[in-house]
Design an enzyme around this catalytic site. Structure first.
Site, mmCIF file in Angstrom:
data_model
loop_
_atom_site.group_PDB
_atom_site.id
_atom_site.type_symbol
_atom_site.label_atom_id
_atom_site.label_comp_id
_atom_site.label_asym_id
_atom_site.label_seq_id
_atom_site.Cartn_x
_atom_site.Cartn_y
_atom_site.Cartn_z
ATOM 1 N N LYS A 39 0.925 -1.051 0.288
ATOM 2 C CA LYS A 39 -0.037 -0.180 -0.086
ATOM 3 C C LYS A 39 0.726 1.264 0.024
ATOM 4 O O LYS A 39 1.535 1.475 1.125
ATOM 5 C CB LYS A 39 -0.741 -0.036 1.377
ATOM 6 N N GLU A 56 10.469 1.519 10.023
ATOM 7 C CA GLU A 56 11.329 2.546 9.606
ATOM 8 C C GLU A 56 10.660 4.009 10.115
ATOM 9 O O GLU A 56 9.837 4.258 9.367
ATOM 10 C CB GLU A 56 11.736 2.613 8.460
ATOM 11 N N CYS A 86 13.618 11.315 6.809
ATOM 12 C CA CYS A 86 13.873 10.849 8.168
ATOM 13 C C CYS A 86 15.140 11.144 8.618
ATOM 14 O O CYS A 86 15.506 11.202 9.849
ATOM 15 C CB CYS A 86 13.530 9.329 8.165
ATOM 16 N N GLU A 105 10.142 16.446 15.273
ATOM 17 C CA GLU A 105 10.628 16.484 13.917
ATOM 18 C C GLU A 105 9.906 17.427 13.113
ATOM 19 O O GLU A 105 8.597 17.694 12.967
ATOM 20 C CB GLU A 105 10.337 14.906 13.389
HETATM 21 P P1 NAD Z 1 2.701 8.489 7.815
HETATM 22 O O1 NAD Z 1 2.891 7.548 9.056
HETATM 23 O O2 NAD Z 1 1.380 9.599 7.932
HETATM 24 O O3 NAD Z 1 2.277 7.713 6.621
HETATM 25 C C1 NAD Z 1 3.273 6.800 6.245
HETATM 26 C C2 NAD Z 1 2.312 5.678 5.478
HETATM 27 O O4 NAD Z 1 1.485 5.346 6.430
HETATM 28 C C3 NAD Z 1 1.334 6.063 4.418
HETATM 29 O O5 NAD Z 1 1.260 4.999 3.270
HETATM 30 C C4 NAD Z 1 0.059 6.244 4.881
HETATM 31 O O6 NAD Z 1 -1.141 5.784 4.098
HETATM 32 C C5 NAD Z 1 0.235 5.089 6.011
HETATM 33 N N1 NAD Z 1 -0.776 5.311 7.287
HETATM 34 C C6 NAD Z 1 -1.161 6.490 7.857
HETATM 35 N N2 NAD Z 1 -1.950 6.019 8.754
HETATM 36 C C7 NAD Z 1 -2.200 4.592 8.904
HETATM 37 C C8 NAD Z 1 -2.794 3.911 9.512
HETATM 38 N N3 NAD Z 1 -3.502 4.047 10.590
HETATM 39 N N4 NAD Z 1 -2.739 2.232 9.347
HETATM 40 C C9 NAD Z 1 -2.070 1.910 8.420
HETATM 41 N N5 NAD Z 1 -1.352 2.872 7.260
HETATM 42 C C10 NAD Z 1 -1.358 4.020 7.782
HETATM 43 O O7 NAD Z 1 4.116 9.272 7.561
HETATM 44 P P2 NAD Z 1 4.231 10.369 6.291
HETATM 45 O O8 NAD Z 1 3.987 11.834 7.067
HETATM 46 O O9 NAD Z 1 3.711 10.158 5.209
HETATM 47 O O10 NAD Z 1 5.944 10.231 6.341
HETATM 48 C C11 NAD Z 1 6.589 10.962 6.986
HETATM 49 C C12 NAD Z 1 7.323 10.085 8.074
HETATM 50 O O11 NAD Z 1 7.928 8.997 7.703
HETATM 51 C C13 NAD Z 1 8.372 10.839 8.936
HETATM 52 O O12 NAD Z 1 8.092 10.993 10.310
HETATM 53 C C14 NAD Z 1 9.659 10.330 8.289
HETATM 54 O O13 NAD Z 1 10.730 10.417 9.482
HETATM 55 C C15 NAD Z 1 9.479 8.694 8.058
HETATM 56 N N6 NAD Z 1 10.181 8.260 7.484
HETATM 57 C C16 NAD Z 1 11.045 7.246 7.843
HETATM 58 C C17 NAD Z 1 11.948 6.637 7.058
HETATM 59 C C18 NAD Z 1 12.757 5.775 7.713
HETATM 60 O O14 NAD Z 1 13.475 4.836 6.867
HETATM 61 N N7 NAD Z 1 13.204 5.579 8.782
HETATM 62 C C19 NAD Z 1 11.917 6.939 5.599
HETATM 63 C C20 NAD Z 1 11.009 7.733 5.177
HETATM 64 C C21 NAD Z 1 10.136 8.575 5.972
#
Ligand code: NAD
Length: 476
Positions: free
Chosen positions: A169, A245, A279, A380
């Site tokens: 997804k 991650e 991130c 963050e």
């Molecule tokens: P997010 O957690 O809002 O969304 C990430 C994913 O999760 C999306 O696909 C979203 O649709 C899904 N999602 C959201 N709520 C959900 C739920 N309740 N159940 C299942 N899936 C759900 O994060 P974002 O704002 O899209 O991304 C930014 C974040 O990701 C930042 O905190 C960043 O640091 C982190 N990030 C981490 C890494 C790493 O490798 N550690 C890499 C890239 C981004």
């Protein structure tokens, strides 16, 4: 379109959602919106395809990934342009990301052939122990929008290499990028059901299905710490294998024995990469007080020279934020810091950019005199703000840098080898750049400690996340 069981098709009930360009607000695509019937069909397809895919030789799986690598490299320009339109990063950065994404396909096509077991000396002379590595089963993968192609291959490539099948997804902001990756997998002949794609505007039911459906063996997630904790909680009663991650709050430490100009150039490059939406983006710049003036002068000059705009326009070095809530959060972090006494050296407000529509642009910003009381020092930001904090000695800066719930990336600038090694050992972060602003590659493990996650992606470790160790004890 959804990609389920080797077929591109619409969602049950023909539901769709739109994806738009964050630089202009223009709608750039309409995508099938997977509902629970589609999610179930995708899990069923992956489940049905598992035993045959797991039973293929490593050479067969390797060849498919190798072909996918080549096709992705061949399509670099097209994928990069789409990524800039859908996610916003400048075209050059998008090209780099496509290459990074392709690197995971190549790396894991090679690692597929190196899934070794072991023989273990037994305590009895009539006994033999061996271990076998086997694929965990069907993987449910959830990816973010900020690196919309490489985060997909960083999960799908090791899963397929290990012999797992996948349901992915993608983030609702960047489904078109994920669709391109799956078109590549389709074109290189991946058997039906082995990899399935279910874009949706509503991720919550998918998370619930992935964490509770008995046909899913493993959930892998990249995104915010907040959502990671929700999924971990949902997965716990089902004893689901999980990898996370999550977010970060990277310290960037510049010692008095480093060249402050060189360090400031590095700081500017890594801070403003992807408009700070990474991130591993530095969220605290600790600079030794004795060299702070030179560091800040260089950082401010470099920051002022950045050109904000649509990533497709020539000369643009920094693109938009992904959406309005992101812009509001960045503004809040800046306003809070300034109200509590920070110095605004440059930037600090939404940027005006000529062009069609309304983009989510923010001026690249440098803040001085930042203190631990400010929100930006512990939350963050995920935006283009460089907060500078002064320090006096090594012990103090180690304590301050480690004083966070996060533990993903850290950076250190020093000309002392001994100090570099001490810092490498003392900092509680999973990825540490010593005089290096890009400590990442497909061959190197990537992942965090503490609230930044569990598990590693890339490297030798990356495929282990998709394997189970089985121990055999033989009486002879
Ligand atoms: P997010 O957690 O809002 O969304 C990430 C994913 O999760 C999306 O696909 C979203 O649709 C899904 N999602 C959201 N709520 C959900 C739920 N309740 N159940 C299942 N899936 C759900 O994060 P974002 O704002 O899209 O991304 C930014 C974040 O990701 C930042 O905190 C960043 O640091 C982190 N990030 C981490 C890494 C790493 O490798 N550690 C890499 C890239 C981004």
């Amino acid at each position: 379109m959804l990609f389920i069981d080797g077929t591109w098709r619409g969602a049950n009930g023909n539901a769709t959602f739109e994806t738009s360009n964050p630089a202009t607000g223009e709608v750039i695509g309409t995508v099938a919106d997977a509902g629970s019937v589609d999610v179930d069909a995708a899990i069923a397809a992956a489940s049905a395809a598992f035993s045959e895919w797991a039973g293929q030789t490593a050479y067969v799986r390797s060849a498919v990934l190798r072909d996918a690598y080549q096709l992705m490299v061949d399509r670099k320009e097209r994928l990069a342009k789409l990524m800039t339109e859908e996610q916003g990063k400048p075209l050059k950065a998008a090209r780099n990301e496509v290459q990074y994404a392709a690197d995971f396909l190549l790396w894991f096509s090679e690692e597929a052939k190196r899934v070794y077991g072991s023989t273990i000396p037994a305590p009895r002379s009539d006994q033999r122990f061996i271990t076998l590595q086997q694929p965990v089963g069907v993987v449910g993968a959830i990816t973010p929008w900020n690196y919309p192609i490489s985060m997909v291959t960083r999960k799908v490539a090791p899963a397929l290499a290990a012999g797992c099948t996948v349901v992915l997804k993608p983030a609702e902001q960047t489904p078109l990028c994920a669709i391109e990756v799956f078109e590549i997998l389709d074109e290189v002949g991946l058997p039906p059901g082995v990899a399935n794609l279910i874009p949706t505007a509503n991720p919550v039911p998918v998370g619930e299905a992935f964490t509770s459906d008995p046909r899913i063996a493993k959930v892998t997630f990249t995104g915010s710490t907040e959502v990671g904790k929700v999924l971990a909680t949902q997965a716990a009663p089902h004893m689901k294998r999980t990898s996370f991650e999550l977010g970060g709050h990277a310290p960037f430490i510049v010692f008095e024995d480093a060249d402050p100009v060189h360090a400031a150039k590095g700081a500017g490059l890594v801070k403003f990469l992807n408009t700070g939406q990474a991130c591993i983006s530095p969220n605290r710049m600790y600079v030794h007080a004795s060299i702070a003036d030179q560091f800040i002068e260089t950082l401010v000059a470099r920051t002022s020279a950045l050109r904000v705009g649509n990533g497709l326009d020539a000369g643009v070095t920094i693109g938009p934020l992904v959406d309005q809530p992101s812009l509001d959060k960045v503004q809040h972090h800046v306003d809070d810091a300034v109200r509590k006494g920070a110095t605004l050296h440059v930037g600090g407000k939404p940027a005006k950019v000529d062009g069609p529509g309304e983009g989510f642009f923010f001026e690249p910003t440098v803040l001085g005199n930042v203190t631990a009381e400010m929100v930006i020092s512990h939350e963050e930001t995920f935006g283009p703000v460089a907060p500078v904090i002064l320090f006096e000695n090594e012990a103090e800066v180690i304590a301050a840098a480690n004083d966070t719930a996060y533990g993903l990336a850290a950076y250190v600038y020093t000309n002392s080898l001994a100090r570099g090694m001490r810092m490498f050992e003392a900092l509680n972060f999973g990825i540490i750049g010593i005089n290096d602003i890009n400590p990442t590659a497909a061959a190197a493990p990537f992942g965090g400690m503490k609230h930044s996650g569990i598990g590693r992606e890339g490297g030798r470790e990356g495929i282990a996340e998709y394997l189970e160790t089985k121990t055999g004890g033989f009486s002879i």
